[in-house]
Design an enzyme around this catalytic site. Sequence first.
Site, PDB file in Angstrom:
ATOM      1  N   HIS A 120       0.858  -1.187   0.000  1.00 24.52           N
ATOM      2  CA  HIS A 120       0.000   0.000   0.000  1.00 24.52           C
ATOM      3  C   HIS A 120       0.889   1.230   0.000  1.00 24.52           C
ATOM      4  CE1 HIS A 120      -3.785  -2.162   0.672  1.00 24.52           C
ATOM      5  NE2 HIS A 120      -3.029  -3.020   1.346  1.00 24.52           N
ATOM      6  N   HIS A 125      -9.344 -10.033  -1.439  1.00 19.84           N
ATOM      7  CA  HIS A 125      -9.159  -9.950   0.019  1.00 19.84           C
ATOM      8  C   HIS A 125     -10.337 -10.731   0.585  1.00 19.84           C
ATOM      9  CE1 HIS A 125      -8.765  -7.546   3.909  1.00 19.84           C
ATOM     10  NE2 HIS A 125      -9.970  -8.046   4.000  1.00 19.84           N
ATOM     11  N   ASP A 180       2.050  -7.015   2.221  1.00 20.78           N
ATOM     12  CA  ASP A 180       0.884  -6.215   2.611  1.00 20.78           C
ATOM     13  C   ASP A 180       1.326  -5.024   3.468  1.00 20.78           C
ATOM     14  OD1 ASP A 180      -2.394  -6.885   4.153  1.00 20.78           O
ATOM     15  OD2 ASP A 180      -1.661  -5.266   2.873  1.00 20.78           O
ATOM     16  N   HIS A 184       0.509   3.433   8.483  1.00 23.87           N
ATOM     17  CA  HIS A 184      -0.472   4.315   9.133  1.00 23.87           C
ATOM     18  C   HIS A 184       0.299   5.245  10.046  1.00 23.87           C
ATOM     19  CE1 HIS A 184      -4.127   2.289   7.844  1.00 23.87           C
ATOM     20  NE2 HIS A 184      -3.601   1.142   8.185  1.00 23.87           N
TER      21      HIS A 184
END
Lengths: 425, 304
Positions: free
Chosen positions: A62, A179, A305, A309
Amino acid sequence: MSILIKNGRVIDPWAKLDGIADVLIHDEVIAGVGLNIDEAGAQIFDASGLIVAPGFIDMHVHLREPGFEHAETIESGSRAAAAGGFTSICCMPNTAPVNDNATVTSYIIERARRYAVVNVFPIGAITKGSMGEQLAAIGSMKQAGIVAISDDGKPVMNARMMRRAMEFARSHRLPVIDHCEDLHLSAGGDMHEGLHSVRYGLRGIPACSEDVMVARDILLAEVTGAKFHVAHISSKHSVEMVAFAKARGLAVTCETTPHHFALSDDDMAPYDSNYKMKPPLRSVPHVSAVTAGIVSGAIDALATDHAPHPGSEKMQEFEQCPFGILGLETAIGIALDKLIHPGKISLRRMVELFTTGPAEILGLNRGSLAIGAPADVTIFDTDRQWTYDVNKSQSKSRNSPFHNQMFRGGPVATIVGGVFAWKLE
Amino acid sequence: MPVGLLGIEGLERPEMEAILHRAKDFQPLQNQSFLRLDLLKGKMVVNLFFEASTRTRTSFEIAAKRLGADAISITASASSVSKGESLVDTLNTLAAMRPDAIIMRHSASGAPHFLARYLPTPIINAGDGTHEHPTQALLDARTILDQRESLEGLRVAIIGDIAHSRVARSNVYLLSKFGAKVVLCGPASLLPRELERIAPNVTLSNDMREAITGADVIMMLRVQLERQHEAAFPAGEYFQFYGLRPDHLLLAKPNAIVMHPGPINRGREISSEVADSQKSVILNQVENGIAVRMAVLERILCAQ
């Protein structure tokens, strides 16, 4: 510009090569692999005692750009990738706006071309906004350069929608990555449903929420003939079902993350959001089954993955924190720690999981050191003790459960397109 | 790391015995409205309640004041939390006020643990999500001990929405550590099987009559409507299968006692006749709440 990597142990599964050799890079491609290569004027890199492999590919990352640049950007994520030994990454479409059309795809590719230090291959959304209601502009995204479709972060709950998406994807020769999570079964869950979720008073995400979706998607893949890939597999039954599907000749593949074979819910620090992700860290029987799946070949690829954050979001009540942890810089260390050093798989198998595995799933012309192939090379070692300091991470975020963990072996140098993208200091 | 009280799970039995014993000293004080001790004179405690609660909050307030401490209560709706201030910021602000202890109730399991990681102030957990409510378990134990010599070997039936009950969890840990046999009873969807493994001597049952048979203590829990994600049992059937009625008491031991953490829902989990009967010690629980919380506050604040 030439680089000559000398005396490393070259492991190239595609070429069925495992032995001491030199690798010559000329301009941006592999120019030669063999013994005692001599090249005047080449920059020499002494790889004695190191492993030289085709550039590692992380097919599940991501990058958060566009829209969440406070957490990560294409540039910072690519730097973290290079520092982790990856030369190619595939970025998931759950950006803002969602990558569900050619414009956003092109934006990502252009930003990557300018600022990324590794190759970036975008994955497009399955549905518009990943809302699960209408198909995204899959055809034009394919033309713009996506390598797969996924609504990652979410499942496609409507089976009919998933069927149509698979049919469409098949005709465009794109794999569908799901997913796998039945949102009704997992509703409100924050961690694996088991003894610890009951102890902690946290709502659980049962393994069956993954299993029912994997089962459904495998059956739909059979009906549609699509290439179906399970993202971040974590559950015992899911691994078993993928193995069963393969035995029946279906084009079903799957990946797992390093944290899903390294950590179980026994290892969670209480209410520490650095252990909170989806799918969750499951109990020991599931972790063992994932490891067994890696050993048996049921699992085709390792993908991190990587989900950055910012601290402000991960420092809240556990149930409020977003799901996801970093992964790029610790992947090799964890794979060596849990799979190689205990003798569970060979180095060749480990390299496959990071190279030919993802390359074949995505149909990428990467993952080998063939003459003429892009000069993407991952150089790592299996001995040096080092400690992961998340505060020195190339990522903009700091959410990792592996901070201060000691590893034996890790990335040493990463070459992308004939240029050193990262080197160990 | 200063010692607060985050849960029963990690507590040793001697620690709890000391608190239960000391609480006895504070029991008579309930009848003397003008008598105050000055054990905690000069100390300040902050009651930080992010969840609605009158009885627990006032119980802690009274406990603090009876010991001579200053007590300030902050309820979430009145504070900056409703303006979007994060949990960490709310507590940083409070810590700057340098209270001697923070008593905290929050709807998220683990919220006090999260804060205890970052704040030097002792934190007393007044209930976190569905996780633990340690002072409730202590006052429940004190109440049982007012009626029985010891907890050892007692059959305690806890009945209701166990899955979402912090009162049940804390009681399971405490009763198990003291050698009681706990039967957890409720609808299958509110009774996860893993509960059998959280402490020794715990059994599960979906049959209320079976759970109550031979029980020394019947502990009824409130059906937690505000916590449930979805209807886990058919609407309207609860009282029929899990509500406590006088005929159930015939199955228990003759001197069995009936408990409830409150507030009770008459006609939902307990009938009025039982709630008001001689066997009910519900009001004693409330009284013991103050005594036990005094013992806890003294222990934590005098230890500094």
